[in-house]
Design an enzyme around this catalytic site. Structure first.
Site, PDB file in Angstrom:
ATOM      1  N   LYS A 155       3.803  11.550  10.655  1.00 49.70           N
ATOM      2  CA  LYS A 155       3.766  11.569   9.190  1.00 49.70           C
ATOM      3  C   LYS A 155       2.905  12.748   8.757  1.00 49.70           C
ATOM      4  O   LYS A 155       1.800  12.919   9.276  1.00 49.70           O
ATOM      5  CB  LYS A 155       3.202  10.284   8.626  1.00 49.70           C
ATOM      6  CG  LYS A 155       3.081  10.329   7.113  1.00 49.70           C
ATOM      7  CD  LYS A 155       2.948   8.978   6.507  1.00 49.70           C
ATOM      8  CE  LYS A 155       1.625   8.337   6.826  1.00 49.70           C
ATOM      9  NZ  LYS A 155       1.381   7.157   5.964  1.00 49.70           N
TER      10      LYS A 155
HETATM   11  C1  5RP Z   1      -3.501   6.572   3.798  1.00 47.54           C
HETATM   12  C2  5RP Z   1      -2.222   6.748   4.475  1.00 47.54           C
HETATM   13  C3  5RP Z   1      -1.003   6.373   3.723  1.00 47.54           C
HETATM   14  O1  5RP Z   1      -0.182   5.556   4.529  1.00 47.54           O
HETATM   15  C4  5RP Z   1      -0.209   7.645   3.441  1.00 47.54           C
HETATM   16  O2  5RP Z   1      -1.066   8.638   2.936  1.00 47.54           O
HETATM   17  C5  5RP Z   1       0.931   7.364   2.443  1.00 47.54           C
HETATM   18  O3  5RP Z   1       0.363   6.938   1.238  1.00 47.54           O
HETATM   19  P1  5RP Z   1       0.403   7.915  -0.048  1.00 47.54           P
HETATM   20  O4  5RP Z   1       1.852   8.180  -0.377  1.00 47.54           O
HETATM   21  O5  5RP Z   1      -0.308   7.140  -1.137  1.00 47.54           O
HETATM   22  O6  5RP Z   1      -0.320   9.172   0.359  1.00 47.54           O
HETATM   23  O7  5RP Z   1      -2.137   7.220   5.590  1.00 47.54           O
HETATM   24  O8  5RP Z   1      -4.105   5.518   4.431  1.00 47.54           O
END
Ligand code: 5RP
Length: 293
Positions: free
Chosen positions: A205
């Site tokens: 991610k």
């Molecule tokens: C923070 C994270 C979230 O899972 C990730 O950032 C996605 O959330 P957002 O779209 O709010 O950034 O890793 O714990």
């Protein structure tokens, strides 16, 4: 040949060439994995579209009751059937999500940050593999802080989780975090996503940025894009569309869903882009129609 000494080939991401080691499985880089890994990845990535809409509400592990997540018990039952994957902590899942939810689970297994300390990069593995097995996790999520003080710890955390997960065929999602002093540049994300993939993560991610398609091309496993801070719906949908056009295999959105005035409609609009190839403009029109704008 003296005149060629010291010279080196230009970088070439072969952007027009699809991933060459695809095999017969719909998830990038996973053709040689074991049945159980493939089953769990198929729970996450739709075999027809090859993509996923993850709803991230794991923020409480370091942000506490961030706005929009004050009452998980009320929010999650409303949203769960509008996304493919629930990304959450074990505490949130066990207290506020019904086990008959029939949704893929991305279980947050790292912890150690909090909003009261300046450096969020020092984490540990807080959930052991036995509890991930108990919860039937489809993947385990670990924060990775490349370039921050906590880099080595986070790489050790990631490696421990991958090693344990491979013993029981549970995939690992490496979450590329951006430290406060880091810029969201393609150079940084190319480095971070490739490191995470080379260490054995099954999913990475990261965030959308310029030259995103090069980041995707250089990463041998699927990339899902985090939404980041709340944007106007128009911008969030544009970012989602550009991410998918750049080769992402889905979005992992939190704040851009749960901090929207219309989270369900926003989740559905994201799903139109991810699974039905809507453009951002089509998705915005769909969103506006749904909220009767
Ligand atoms: C923070 C994270 C979230 O899972 C990730 O950032 C996605 O959330 P957002 O779209 O709010 O950034 O890793 O714990």
């Amino acid at each position: 040949m003296a005149d060629l000494e010291g010279l080196k080939v230009e970088k070439n991401y072969h952007l027009n060439e699809p991933f060459a080691a695809k095999g017969d499985f719909h998830v990038k880089g996973m053709a040689n994995q074991e049945w159980g890994i493939k089953k769990r990845l198929s729970n996450i990535f739709n075999p027809q579209s090859g993509s996923t809409v993850m709803f991230a509400f794991d923020h409480g592990y370091f942000m506490g009751s961030v706005s929009g997540l004050e009452r998980l018990d009320i929010l999650i039952p409303k949203l769960r059937d509008h996304v493919d994957v629930l990304m959450a902590t074990r505490g949130a899942l066990r207290t506020c999500v019904q086990p008959d939810c029939r949704k893929a689970i991305a279980l947050r297994v790292s912890a150690g940050s909090s909003m009261v300390n300046d450096d969020l990069s020092h984490e540990l593995v807080s959930v052991d593999i036995e509890d991930a097995i108990r919860m039937n996790a489809d993947c385990m999520a670990v924060q990775v802080f490349i370039g921050a003080d906590g880099q080595l710890e986070s790489i050790e955390n990631l490696s421990k989780v991958i090693n344990a997960g491979m013993r029981y065929s549970i995939p690992t999602l490496g979450v590329v975090a951006v430290g406060k002093n880091m810029e969201r540049t393609d150079q940084y994300f190319k480095l971070a996503t490739r490191i995470v993939a080379e260490l054995g993560a099954h999913i990475v991610k990261t965030y959308y940025c310029d030259k995103f398609e090069e980041i995707v091309a250089a990463c041998p496993v699927p990339i899902v894009v985090a939404g980041g801070k709340k944007l106007a719906e128009k911008e969030a949908l544009e970012m989602a569309y550009k991410s998918m056009q750049g080769g992402a295999r889905g979005l992992d959105m939190g704040r851009n869903i749960f901090q929207s005035f219309h989270p369900i409609e926003m989740a559905d609009a994201i799903g139109k882009i991810v699974h039905q190839k809507f453009t951002d403009k089509e998705a915005l029109e769909y969103y506006n129609d749904r909220i009767n704008v």
